[in-house]
Design a protein around this motif. Structure first.
Motif, PDB file in Angstrom:
ATOM      1  N   ALA A  96       0.806  -1.219   0.000  1.00  0.00           N
ATOM      2  CA  ALA A  96       0.000   0.000   0.000  1.00  0.00           C
ATOM      3  C   ALA A  96       0.840   1.270   0.000  1.00  0.00           C
ATOM      4  O   ALA A  96       0.321   2.353  -0.270  1.00  0.00           O
ATOM      5  N   GLU A  97       2.119   1.158   0.315  1.00  0.00           N
ATOM      6  CA  GLU A  97       2.999   2.327   0.292  1.00  0.00           C
ATOM      7  C   GLU A  97       3.814   2.397  -0.999  1.00  0.00           C
ATOM      8  O   GLU A  97       4.740   3.195  -1.107  1.00  0.00           O
ATOM      9  N   ARG A  98       3.496   1.564  -1.972  1.00  0.00           N
ATOM     10  CA  ARG A  98       4.221   1.566  -3.249  1.00  0.00           C
ATOM     11  C   ARG A  98       3.726   2.715  -4.123  1.00  0.00           C
ATOM     12  O   ARG A  98       2.540   2.851  -4.384  1.00  0.00           O
ATOM     13  N   ALA A  99       4.642   3.556  -4.584  1.00  0.00           N
ATOM     14  CA  ALA A  99       4.284   4.687  -5.447  1.00  0.00           C
ATOM     15  C   ALA A  99       4.088   4.200  -6.878  1.00  0.00           C
ATOM     16  O   ALA A  99       4.955   3.537  -7.451  1.00  0.00           O
ATOM     17  N   LEU A 100       2.941   4.554  -7.461  1.00  0.00           N
ATOM     18  CA  LEU A 100       2.563   4.107  -8.797  1.00  0.00           C
ATOM     19  C   LEU A 100       1.881   5.250  -9.547  1.00  0.00           C
ATOM     20  O   LEU A 100       1.358   6.188  -8.940  1.00  0.00           O
ATOM     21  N   PRO A 101       1.846   5.186 -10.891  1.00  0.00           N
ATOM     22  CA  PRO A 101       1.191   6.249 -11.659  1.00  0.00           C
ATOM     23  C   PRO A 101      -0.308   6.286 -11.371  1.00  0.00           C
ATOM     24  O   PRO A 101      -0.950   5.255 -11.191  1.00  0.00           O
ATOM     25  N   THR A 102      -0.853   7.492 -11.367  1.00  0.00           N
ATOM     26  CA  THR A 102      -2.280   7.655 -11.073  1.00  0.00           C
ATOM     27  C   THR A 102      -3.151   7.778 -12.314  1.00  0.00           C
ATOM     28  O   THR A 102      -4.344   7.476 -12.263  1.00  0.00           O
ATOM     29  N   ALA A 103      -2.584   8.263 -13.432  1.00  0.00           N
ATOM     30  CA  ALA A 103      -3.415   8.627 -14.586  1.00  0.00           C
ATOM     31  C   ALA A 103      -4.558   9.521 -14.089  1.00  0.00           C
ATOM     32  O   ALA A 103      -4.330  10.402 -13.268  1.00  0.00           O
ATOM     33  N   SER A 104      -5.793   9.281 -14.512  1.00  0.00           N
ATOM     34  CA  SER A 104      -6.884  10.185 -14.164  1.00  0.00           C
ATOM     35  C   SER A 104      -7.417  10.033 -12.745  1.00  0.00           C
ATOM     36  O   SER A 104      -8.276  10.804 -12.333  1.00  0.00           O
ATOM     37  N   VAL A 105      -6.900   9.068 -12.001  1.00  0.00           N
ATOM     38  CA  VAL A 105      -7.214   9.043 -10.568  1.00  0.00           C
ATOM     39  C   VAL A 105      -6.798  10.363  -9.926  1.00  0.00           C
ATOM     40  O   VAL A 105      -7.420  10.836  -8.971  1.00  0.00           O
ATOM     41  N   TRP A 178      -0.168  16.349 -14.975  1.00  0.00           N
ATOM     42  CA  TRP A 178      -0.936  15.846 -13.833  1.00  0.00           C
ATOM     43  C   TRP A 178      -1.209  14.343 -13.964  1.00  0.00           C
ATOM     44  O   TRP A 178      -1.316  13.632 -12.966  1.00  0.00           O
ATOM     45  N   GLY A 179      -1.309  13.831 -15.205  1.00  0.00           N
ATOM     46  CA  GLY A 179      -1.573  12.407 -15.401  1.00  0.00           C
ATOM     47  C   GLY A 179      -0.412  11.527 -15.005  1.00  0.00           C
ATOM     48  O   GLY A 179      -0.569  10.318 -14.851  1.00  0.00           O
ATOM     49  N   TRP A 251      -0.150  -0.842 -19.780  1.00  0.00           N
ATOM     50  CA  TRP A 251      -1.172   0.033 -19.206  1.00  0.00           C
ATOM     51  C   TRP A 251      -1.017   0.237 -17.702  1.00  0.00           C
ATOM     52  O   TRP A 251      -0.734  -0.715 -16.966  1.00  0.00           O
ATOM     53  N   ALA A 252      -1.276   1.471 -17.281  1.00  0.00           N
ATOM     54  CA  ALA A 252      -1.447   1.789 -15.861  1.00  0.00           C
ATOM     55  C   ALA A 252      -2.940   1.953 -15.607  1.00  0.00           C
ATOM     56  O   ALA A 252      -3.635   2.623 -16.368  1.00  0.00           O
ATOM     57  N   LEU A 253      -3.435   1.318 -14.552  1.00  0.00           N
ATOM     58  CA  LEU A 253      -4.844   1.432 -14.180  1.00  0.00           C
ATOM     59  C   LEU A 253      -4.964   1.661 -12.677  1.00  0.00           C
ATOM     60  O   LEU A 253      -4.206   1.086 -11.888  1.00  0.00           O
ATOM     61  N   GLY A 254      -5.931   2.489 -12.307  1.00  0.00           N
ATOM     62  CA  GLY A 254      -6.206   2.718 -10.901  1.00  0.00           C
ATOM     63  C   GLY A 254      -7.681   2.927 -10.660  1.00  0.00           C
ATOM     64  O   GLY A 254      -8.417   3.356 -11.553  1.00  0.00           O
ATOM     65  N   THR A 255      -8.128   2.610  -9.464  1.00  0.00           N
ATOM     66  CA  THR A 255      -9.513   2.844  -9.069  1.00  0.00           C
ATOM     67  C   THR A 255      -9.543   3.149  -7.584  1.00  0.00           C
ATOM     68  O   THR A 255      -8.932   2.432  -6.782  1.00  0.00           O
ATOM     69  N   VAL A 256     -10.205   4.245  -7.209  1.00  0.00           N
ATOM     70  CA  VAL A 256     -10.329   4.620  -5.800  1.00  0.00           C
ATOM     71  C   VAL A 256     -11.767   5.021  -5.527  1.00  0.00           C
ATOM     72  O   VAL A 256     -12.421   5.626  -6.371  1.00  0.00           O
ATOM     73  N   GLY A 257     -12.283   4.649  -4.357  1.00  0.00           N
ATOM     74  CA  GLY A 257     -13.646   5.028  -4.038  1.00  0.00           C
ATOM     75  C   GLY A 257     -14.199   4.303  -2.838  1.00  0.00           C
ATOM     76  O   GLY A 257     -13.452   3.737  -2.031  1.00  0.00           O
ATOM     77  N   TYR A 258     -15.514   4.330  -2.735  1.00  0.00           N
ATOM     78  CA  TYR A 258     -16.196   3.749  -1.583  1.00  0.00           C
ATOM     79  C   TYR A 258     -17.419   2.969  -2.032  1.00  0.00           C
ATOM     80  O   TYR A 258     -18.006   3.223  -3.088  1.00  0.00           O
TER      81      TYR A 258
END
Length: 313
Positions: A96-105, A178-179, A251-258
């Protein structure tokens, strides 16, 4: 490796097992930067107030076995995941502390920082800024994001507001792209706590607007966190996806939410890179989320839909 997350409070309280249903179907999306999709109307979300209840937490053996399964699911890529069950206090993190690209996150962070900026100035968003913020989150519009990134202070503003948000490893790209922002799942979970639980520097009205946008985005961009939502659950999220020329167009992919409903209240953050294509990346990210949530909720009581049911290629 697996880590327990510390976000200013203890997140390892024992808790009860809840149940739910995996529900959502997806159609193939074009290669663009991501967004999110609700599973119920906006405005139904309230800050977490339910206290942790007593019951079984993950045992050492369960956590070790989950680590093994998560590692296997993501063996072909680089990823990190952080999940917090707000009802039980259970938290799980894998790199969880690994830095990764966010793209549009990163657009969710930019909007939060924009609100910090205008509130610092003693005002609010103009009607034009509100319109552009809607396009940025609901439709993941890149052009309007460029302007809003400049409006909230560009690189210097980002660095200052990141410190105020309590980020420990989220950095803007030195070129101003920003991406190409780098972040960690743990920092993204901190951002979600600011927005969802009100633990941060923006007003309740500002938070409500951000949550409304997260819950009412373009339906064709629905994937990621929503994979674990049942029919009575509300989902708010922001996704990002992009091929990276510097990584051989992987590809870089991310998803954040609830996800919140009658029997659940989760914050979820996943960042990843190295996927051979968009479709397999979505499938991997959703498998990681499903594996963690099913384990927290009692090990597959809901049953999983097949990959063919959850993503039409």
């Amino acid at each position: 490796m697996s880590v327990l997350l510390t976000l200013g409070i203890a997140l390892t309280l024992p808790g009860s097992v809840v149940t739910g249903t995996v529900a959502t179907s997806f159609a193939a999306r074009p290669p663009d930067r991501g967004a999110a999709m609700p599973s119920s109307p906006a405005g139904s979300l309230a800050p977490a107030t339910t206290p942790p209840s007593s019951g079984p937490a993950l045992s050492i053996d369960e956590r070790r076995d989950l680590d093994r399964r998560i590692t296997e699911l993501g063996r072909e890529v680089e990823f990190g995941i952080a999940v917090q069950d707000l009802r039980t206090g259970i938290a799980y993190g894998h790199d969880a502390e690994r830095a990764l690209p966010t793209a549009s996150v990163a657009k969710l962070t930019i909007l939060t920082m924009l609100y910090m900026c205008v509130e610092e100035e003693g005002g609010g968003l103009t009607s034009d800024e509100l319109s552009r913020a809607e396009r940025m989150i609901r439709h993941s519009d890149n052009e309007v994001t460029d302007g809003l990134y400049t409006r909230m202070g560009y690189i210097e503003g980002f660095e200052r507001y990141a410190a105020e948000l309590g980020f420990t490893a989220t950095e803007p790209h030195p070129s101003g792209s920003w991406g190409s922002t780098m972040s960690t799942p743990a920092d993204q979970l901190r951002l979600l706590r600011v927005l969802y639980s009100g633990e941060g520097p923006i007003t309740d009205d500002s938070r409500s607007h951000v949550l409304d946008l997260m819950e009412t985005v373009a339906p064709e961009q629905a994937w990621g966190v929503s994979v674990v939502a049942g029919p009575e659950d509300t989902v708010g999220l922001k996704n990002g996806w992009t091929p990276r020329p510097s990584d051989g167009d992987r590809w870089a992919l991310g998803t954040v939410g609830y996800v919140v409903g009658p029997d659940r209240e989760y914050l979820v953050a996943v960042l990843s890179r190295g996927h051979p294509d968009y479709a397999s990346g979505v499938e991997t990210v959703e498998d990681l989320i499903t594996e963690v949530i099913e384990t927290i909720e009692g090990g597959g009581e809901r049953g999983r839909t097949s990959a063919g049911d959850t993503f039409a290629r």
